[in-house]
Design a protein around this motif. Structure first.
Motif, PDB file in Angstrom:
ATOM      1  N   PRO A  82       1.076  -1.240   0.091  1.00 54.42           N
ATOM      2  CA  PRO A  82      -0.331   0.303  -0.078  1.00 54.42           C
ATOM      3  C   PRO A  82       0.562   1.297  -0.055  1.00 54.42           C
ATOM      4  O   PRO A  82       2.061   1.249   0.669  1.00 54.42           O
ATOM      5  CB  PRO A  82      -1.229   0.074   1.322  1.00 54.42           C
ATOM      6  CG  PRO A  82      -0.818  -1.669   1.739  1.00 54.42           C
ATOM      7  CD  PRO A  82       0.211  -1.876   0.998  1.00 54.42           C
ATOM      8  N   HIS A  83       0.615   1.952  -1.164  1.00 54.02           N
ATOM      9  CA  HIS A  83       0.665   3.453  -0.834  1.00 54.02           C
ATOM     10  C   HIS A  83       1.733   4.094   0.395  1.00 54.02           C
ATOM     11  O   HIS A  83       0.217   4.492   1.182  1.00 54.02           O
ATOM     12  CB  HIS A  83       0.501   4.782  -2.041  1.00 54.02           C
ATOM     13  CG  HIS A  83       1.376   5.879  -2.261  1.00 54.02           C
ATOM     14  ND1 HIS A  83       0.938   6.730  -0.838  1.00 54.02           N
ATOM     15  CD2 HIS A  83       2.160   6.188  -3.118  1.00 54.02           C
ATOM     16  CE1 HIS A  83       2.545   7.780  -2.210  1.00 54.02           C
ATOM     17  NE2 HIS A  83       2.497   7.486  -3.267  1.00 54.02           N
ATOM     18  N   ALA A 111      -1.249   7.370   0.188  1.00 59.54           N
ATOM     19  CA  ALA A 111      -2.838   7.318  -0.624  1.00 59.54           C
ATOM     20  C   ALA A 111      -3.654   5.838  -0.491  1.00 59.54           C
ATOM     21  O   ALA A 111      -3.321   4.823  -0.432  1.00 59.54           O
ATOM     22  CB  ALA A 111      -2.292   7.239  -1.700  1.00 59.54           C
ATOM     23  N   ASP A 112      -4.876   6.307  -0.422  1.00 61.89           N
ATOM     24  CA  ASP A 112      -5.329   4.884   0.121  1.00 61.89           C
ATOM     25  C   ASP A 112      -5.381   3.624  -1.086  1.00 61.89           C
ATOM     26  O   ASP A 112      -5.124   2.510  -1.098  1.00 61.89           O
ATOM     27  CB  ASP A 112      -6.928   4.715   0.347  1.00 61.89           C
ATOM     28  CG  ASP A 112      -6.590   5.439   1.871  1.00 61.89           C
ATOM     29  OD1 ASP A 112      -5.581   5.022   2.975  1.00 61.89           O
ATOM     30  OD2 ASP A 112      -7.686   6.298   2.239  1.00 61.89           O
ATOM     31  N   LYS A 113      -5.863   4.358  -2.966  1.00 68.38           N
ATOM     32  CA  LYS A 113      -6.199   3.730  -3.453  1.00 68.38           C
ATOM     33  C   LYS A 113      -4.846   3.636  -4.325  1.00 68.38           C
ATOM     34  O   LYS A 113      -5.212   2.977  -5.678  1.00 68.38           O
ATOM     35  CB  LYS A 113      -7.028   4.696  -3.975  1.00 68.38           C
ATOM     36  CG  LYS A 113      -8.423   4.860  -3.919  1.00 68.38           C
ATOM     37  CD  LYS A 113      -9.545   5.496  -3.900  1.00 68.38           C
ATOM     38  CE  LYS A 113     -10.594   5.233  -3.711  1.00 68.38           C
ATOM     39  NZ  LYS A 113     -11.867   5.462  -4.707  1.00 68.38           N
ATOM     40  N   LEU A 114      -3.807   3.984  -3.885  1.00 69.18           N
ATOM     41  CA  LEU A 114      -2.539   3.978  -4.137  1.00 69.18           C
ATOM     42  C   LEU A 114      -1.778   2.845  -4.589  1.00 69.18           C
ATOM     43  O   LEU A 114      -1.262   2.233  -2.788  1.00 69.18           O
ATOM     44  CB  LEU A 114      -1.824   4.927  -4.791  1.00 69.18           C
ATOM     45  CG  LEU A 114      -2.278   5.909  -5.389  1.00 69.18           C
ATOM     46  CD1 LEU A 114      -1.293   7.681  -5.149  1.00 69.18           C
ATOM     47  CD2 LEU A 114      -2.482   5.811  -7.482  1.00 69.18           C
ATOM     48  N   LYS A 115      -0.809   1.745  -5.217  1.00 68.14           N
ATOM     49  CA  LYS A 115      -0.072   0.629  -4.551  1.00 68.14           C
ATOM     50  C   LYS A 115       1.607   0.916  -4.558  1.00 68.14           C
ATOM     51  O   LYS A 115       1.829   1.595  -5.859  1.00 68.14           O
ATOM     52  CB  LYS A 115       0.049  -0.442  -5.017  1.00 68.14           C
ATOM     53  CG  LYS A 115      -1.629  -0.844  -4.981  1.00 68.14           C
ATOM     54  CD  LYS A 115      -1.979  -1.496  -3.642  1.00 68.14           C
ATOM     55  CE  LYS A 115      -3.048  -1.958  -3.522  1.00 68.14           C
ATOM     56  NZ  LYS A 115      -4.203  -2.818  -4.142  1.00 68.14           N
ATOM     57  N   GLN A 161      11.076   1.299  -8.920  1.00 64.55           N
ATOM     58  CA  GLN A 161      10.021   1.504  -7.963  1.00 64.55           C
ATOM     59  C   GLN A 161       8.609   2.440  -8.751  1.00 64.55           C
ATOM     60  O   GLN A 161       8.871   3.388  -9.063  1.00 64.55           O
ATOM     61  CB  GLN A 161      10.813   2.634  -6.906  1.00 64.55           C
ATOM     62  CG  GLN A 161       9.229   3.020  -6.117  1.00 64.55           C
ATOM     63  CD  GLN A 161       9.380   3.266  -4.550  1.00 64.55           C
ATOM     64  OE1 GLN A 161      10.110   2.700  -3.611  1.00 64.55           O
ATOM     65  NE2 GLN A 161       9.476   4.983  -4.361  1.00 64.55           N
ATOM     66  N   ILE A 162       7.909   1.414  -8.633  1.00 60.69           N
ATOM     67  CA  ILE A 162       6.463   1.916  -9.523  1.00 60.69           C
ATOM     68  C   ILE A 162       4.989   2.785  -9.184  1.00 60.69           C
ATOM     69  O   ILE A 162       4.805   1.668  -7.974  1.00 60.69           O
ATOM     70  CB  ILE A 162       6.086   1.666 -10.701  1.00 60.69           C
ATOM     71  CG1 ILE A 162       7.579   1.543 -11.569  1.00 60.69           C
ATOM     72  CG2 ILE A 162       5.218   2.144 -11.385  1.00 60.69           C
ATOM     73  CD1 ILE A 162       7.233   0.982 -13.088  1.00 60.69           C
ATOM     74  N   VAL A 163       4.535   3.726  -8.477  1.00 65.25           N
ATOM     75  CA  VAL A 163       3.359   4.034  -8.393  1.00 65.25           C
ATOM     76  C   VAL A 163       2.132   3.664  -9.090  1.00 65.25           C
ATOM     77  O   VAL A 163       2.373   3.907 -10.285  1.00 65.25           O
ATOM     78  CB  VAL A 163       3.210   5.419  -7.285  1.00 65.25           C
ATOM     79  CG1 VAL A 163       1.934   4.874  -7.204  1.00 65.25           C
ATOM     80  CG2 VAL A 163       4.316   5.818  -6.166  1.00 65.25           C
ATOM     81  N   CYS A 164       1.155   2.672  -8.615  1.00 68.91           N
ATOM     82  CA  CYS A 164       0.345   1.891  -9.937  1.00 68.91           C
ATOM     83  C   CYS A 164      -1.071   2.126  -8.615  1.00 68.91           C
ATOM     84  O   CYS A 164      -1.313   2.021  -8.130  1.00 68.91           O
ATOM     85  CB  CYS A 164       0.502   1.173  -9.880  1.00 68.91           C
ATOM     86  SG  CYS A 164      -0.396  -0.185 -11.373  1.00 68.91           S
ATOM     87  N   GLY A 165      -2.384   2.241  -9.348  1.00 65.85           N
ATOM     88  CA  GLY A 165      -3.120   3.040  -9.309  1.00 65.85           C
ATOM     89  C   GLY A 165      -3.880   1.906  -9.510  1.00 65.85           C
ATOM     90  O   GLY A 165      -5.795   1.717  -9.170  1.00 65.85           O
ATOM     91  N   ALA A 166      -3.545   0.901 -10.199  1.00 71.00           N
ATOM     92  CA  ALA A 166      -4.969  -0.193 -10.720  1.00 71.00           C
ATOM     93  C   ALA A 166      -5.137  -0.844  -9.428  1.00 71.00           C
ATOM     94  O   ALA A 166      -3.887  -1.249  -8.736  1.00 71.00           O
ATOM     95  CB  ALA A 166      -3.822  -0.822 -12.087  1.00 71.00           C
ATOM     96  N   GLY A 216       8.461   5.026 -13.845  1.00 71.57           N
ATOM     97  CA  GLY A 216       7.720   4.127 -14.886  1.00 71.57           C
ATOM     98  C   GLY A 216       6.045   4.509 -14.056  1.00 71.57           C
ATOM     99  O   GLY A 216       5.701   4.781 -13.584  1.00 71.57           O
ATOM    100  N   MET A 217       5.638   3.705 -15.661  1.00 67.00           N
ATOM    101  CA  MET A 217       4.239   3.053 -15.368  1.00 67.00           C
ATOM    102  C   MET A 217       4.046   1.472 -15.741  1.00 67.00           C
ATOM    103  O   MET A 217       4.582   1.065 -17.125  1.00 67.00           O
ATOM    104  CB  MET A 217       3.484   4.084 -16.064  1.00 67.00           C
ATOM    105  CG  MET A 217       2.171   3.697 -15.655  1.00 67.00           C
ATOM    106  SD  MET A 217       1.064   5.241 -17.267  1.00 67.00           S
ATOM    107  CE  MET A 217       0.781   4.468 -18.710  1.00 67.00           C
TER     108      MET A 217
END
Length: 805
Positions: free
Chosen positions: A58-59, A62-66, A79-84, A124-125
């Motif tokens: 978990p981020h 932010a609750d909805k980000l990983k 290291q990539i922040v992902c919202g999926a 990145g993404m």
């Protein structure tokens, strides 16, 4: 006609670069109107890699980000922040790294940058389908099977396809070039003539054989005039499905929409050989196919679900019951075509009368690819070979068996047309002497057969693939095409009246220059060719043409210069409070060369005086000066294609610059002297550009202006300020720039000159803006920095410049 570069090379004996191939095609009469790159996936997935998600936490902010760590085959995970919502450890995913540009299904391209998302760095993404153009799904990231190789390019995994696509502007008679194989045949003929023996690789093979005769269908042709040849074969046990990727790529590259493997093969063969095919569901044909005309007004539902009333002249392909299945050679019927449940087909390869097809096509408003080819005439000799080729490809992509012998109804074989080519006629029409061996080699490479060779002629059999050829002028055209239409010589015996030609060219050039000057705010004037001798010195008057019977003492000489009559016009306007003037005039001057011998010379004079525009509430007008008229001169010569003119200070008193091109004096640029201004009672500076227009026209006529496409890639600009000696001119800076030989430097502009004691005695600062661009890509900052460094080095070495930081 659309041609695929890779597809075409299936039949060429050697690889030819796309640009060279484009020139060859245009040279042989297949004019290339455009050459564009095709990509099955926009951007080709360039830079995207397969990654493995090592961890997913978990981020913290932010609750909805990983916050994920992803292995992309590099030394360290990213290291990539992902919202999926569906991202998880252990997944194989598609990753866009920093610097990679992605091409979404909808929207503009996006380049990845290192950034912080809610306080955490993202390198990145992890991509969803729609974000990289693979599909429309955006419910979550794209998760790949475990077999996907970490670090491998995504383009390899998804097998992307790219190609070059030519749009060829075919003339209506060139049915023989309405296919990839037909174009390849022409290209090989050009190669054979210019480079050595080259034959196209034929798509036809001898591997065809009948598997069984369980589904043989009988063929009856009742109207042999409308259908001189009809061939067909049955195939059974087929599976209708999506076409393999290679077939879809080929069709999509030329703008065709894949439908299913059976229909796609018929379209493939059409664009490969030029022969239209039609596949009937054998469940609808019965055990027989009948080619005939149906009664006037018979209703028929075509593939587009429209009911049409048939003409008694429409040729129909009917089933065993005599019911229409297809408008022969034009359009299929709604109930007899291939569907997802089809397992057996009857494949048709026929030759129809061009007139019949044209009338039916126009009558019903059906301009199909098949009709377009049949109405021009197809190669009647290849119907069976094409049928075999198509049957083998259908077996390859749809399985099944060839379940019947080929039926070939050809009751009256058509003889080849014969043409006699006279050698003297070839020379007369082409304007060129061709060796008989070269003519024979060209014609043989195109498929012609030399039947007999006479002392002054060739008896030639025309191939069935060229139905438009019937007279010897057509044969001459074929020879000229393959020799190269751009190689046609203009013989010296052809003459054009110089007066008519010169008048047309000169007037066109005048109009071009006048249009430009008017667009720059100039006004054209027309002054009197007869003027006052008092304006000129004795030396000038010695060469002037004096009037024998002048009606006025003020008009006693033909003008030896246009400057004075222009100054008269300026004085007239200034006296009437019209002080800010931009004027130009085309005219003649007159000189006495010797006793009784006179000459006329075409001139162009341009005048600037006053302010560049009236004072306004936003800004005040600037005084006209020598630099402004010099800029007009440079732009004018560039407009005429003579950009390489030189300006040099002359020894004449006052400010006078000579203008030369290849050491020829084209004109003079002056600031009018005080004495001359006093003669006309003018109290403000006047700047004059006096051009020898006759010489300019001759130079322009010899100079070839070429066109280059506007660069699609963005330009980059950098400003550079330097401290130099006050004696250093801008020309010296330009010379220093030229010595760097930077091909990607496309422009430079001086935008500031500053002088101050703080810079040092005898010093000044000059600030210049440099423009860089590349026709093949977007320049990077690193590349531009390297070029700026070379400029700095040149300025320091050549000018002793000190770069201001």
């Amino acid at each position: 006609m659309t041609i695929s570069y890779h597809w075409l090379h299936e039949y060429l004996p050697e690889t030819i670069e796309p640009e060279k191939l484009s020139r060859i095609l245009t040279s042989i009469g297949l004019e290339v109107e455009s050459l564009e790159k095709f990509e099955s996936i926009r951007g080709g997935l360039a830079g995207l890699v397969i990654g493995e998600v090592l961890s997913c936490e978990p981020h913290p902010n932010a609750d909805k980000l990983k916050l994920t760590r992803v292995d992309v085959g590099a030394a360290e995970p990213l290291q990539i922040v992902c919202g999926a919502a569906n991202v998880a450890a252990g997944q194989k995913v598609v990753v866009a790294q920093i610097g990679t540009t992605i091409y979404p299904l909808n929207g503009d391209p996006l380049t990845m940058e290192k950034r912080k998302i809610r306080g955490e760095e993202s390198q990145g993404m992890i991509c969803a389908e729609d974000e990289i153009g693979l599909g429309a799904d955006h419910a979550g990231i794209l998760v790949l099977p475990a077999r996907a190789v970490t670090g491998a390019p995504a383009s390899d995994y998804f097998d992307t396809y790219s190609d070059w696509v030519y749009e060829i502007g075919l003339t209506p008679n060139r049915m023989d070039a309405m296919s990839h194989y037909g174009v390849a045949r022409d290209v090989c003929a050009w190669l054979s003539h210019h480079q050595g023996e080259a034959r196209p690789r034929s798509p036809f093979t001898n591997a065809f054989k009948t598997d069984d005769t369980s589904a043989t269908i009988q063929v009856t042709v009742e109207n042999t005039e409308a259908c001189p040849r009809y061939s067909g074969v049955s195939l059974s046990g087929l599976t209708v499905a999506e076409s393999p990727q290679w077939l879809r790529n080929r069709l999509q590259a030329i703008g065709q929409r894949p439908i299913n493997n059976i229909v796609d093969i018929t379209n493939y063969i059409l664009h490969e050989t030029g022969q239209p095919l039609h596949a009937f569901d054998a469940g609808q044909t019965g055990n027989a196919v009948i080619v005939k005309n149906l009664p006037e007004g018979t209703p028929f539902v075509t593939l587009d679900e429209k009911e049409r009333k048939l003409s008694a002249e429409d040729l129909m392909i009917c089933n065993s019951k005599g019911e229409g299945m297809c408008l022969g050679g034009v359009f299929g019927g709604a109930r007899s075509g291939v569907s997802n449940t089809t397992t057996q087909i009857f494949l048709e390869s026929a030759c129809f009368n061009p007139v019949t097809i044209r009338k039916t096509s126009l009558r019903h408003g059906l301009r199909t690819d098949a009709a377009t080819r049949f109405e021009k005439g197809v190669d009647i000799s290849q119907t069976v070979n094409v049928l075999k080729r198509a049957a083998l490809l259908i077996k390859e992509v749809a399985g099944g068996t060839i379940s019947g012998e080929i039926v070939d109804y050809y009751p009256d074989p058509k003889p080849k047309k014969e043409v006699v080519l006279k050698n003297h006629y070839l020379k007369k029409l082409s304007g060129k002497n061709y060796h008989p061996d070269k003519v024979k080699r060209i014609l043989t490479a195109l498929g012609f057969e030399i039947i007999k060779e006479g002392q002054d002629d060739l008896h030639i059999a025309v191939p069935y693939s060229k139905p438009d050829i019937s007279i010897q002028a057509d044969i001459v055209e074929e020879v000229l095409r393959i020799d190269g239409l751009d190689n046609i010589e203009i013989p010296s015996s052809i003459t054009i009246s110089p007066a008519v030609e010169q008048l047309g060219f000169t007037e066109a050039l005048k109009n071009k220059i006048a249009d430009y000057l008017v667009g720059q705010g100039f006004t054209e004037i027309l002054t009197n060719s007869i003027t006052n001798s008092k304006y000129f010195s004795e030396a000038v008057l010695d060469r002037s043409v004096k009037m024998i019977n002048n009606l006025s003492a003020d008009l006693d000489v033909l003008r030896p210069s246009m400057v004075e009559t222009g100054l008269e016009a300026i004085a007239y306007n200034i006296n009437r409070r019209n002080q800010h003037l931009r004027l130009f005039e085309f005219g003649k001057i007159y000189l006495s060369e010797a006793v009784g011998k006179y000459s006329e010379q075409e001139r162009l004079c341009i005048y600037l005086t006053g302010l560049d525009h009236e004072d306004g509430w936003q800004e005040k007008g600037q005084k006209q000066d020598l630099y402004r008229i010099k800029g007009i001169a440079e732009a004018l010569f560039a407009l005429c294609g003579l950009a390489s003119v030189t300006f040099e200070k002359t020894e004449d008193p006052g400010l006078v610059l000579s203008i030369s091109h290849n050491k020829k004096l084209v004109g003079v640029l002056t600031e009018t002297g005080k004495k001359k201004l006093q003669d006309f009672d003018i109290k403000q500076p006047v700047f004059i550009l006096d051009i020898d227009f006759a010489l300019l026209a001759s130079l322009v006529k010899k100079h070839r202006i070429t066109y280059a496409e506007v660069n699609r890639f963005p330009v980059m600009q950098r400003d550079l300020a330097m401290v130099v000696s006050q004696t250093v001119s801008y020309d010296a800076i330009e010379n220093a720039v030229r010595k760097t030989k930077l091909g990607k430097l496309t422009g430079m502009r001086l935008f500031d000159v500053f002088e101050s004691d703080k810079l040092g005695a005898g010093k000044k600062s000059m600030a210049i803006s440099f423009t860089f661009s590349d026709e093949e890509k977007t320049l990077t900052d690193k590349e531009v920095d390297g070029m700026i460094a070379k400029l700095v080095q040149s300025f320091e070495k050549e000018l002793g410049a000190e770069i201001r930081k």
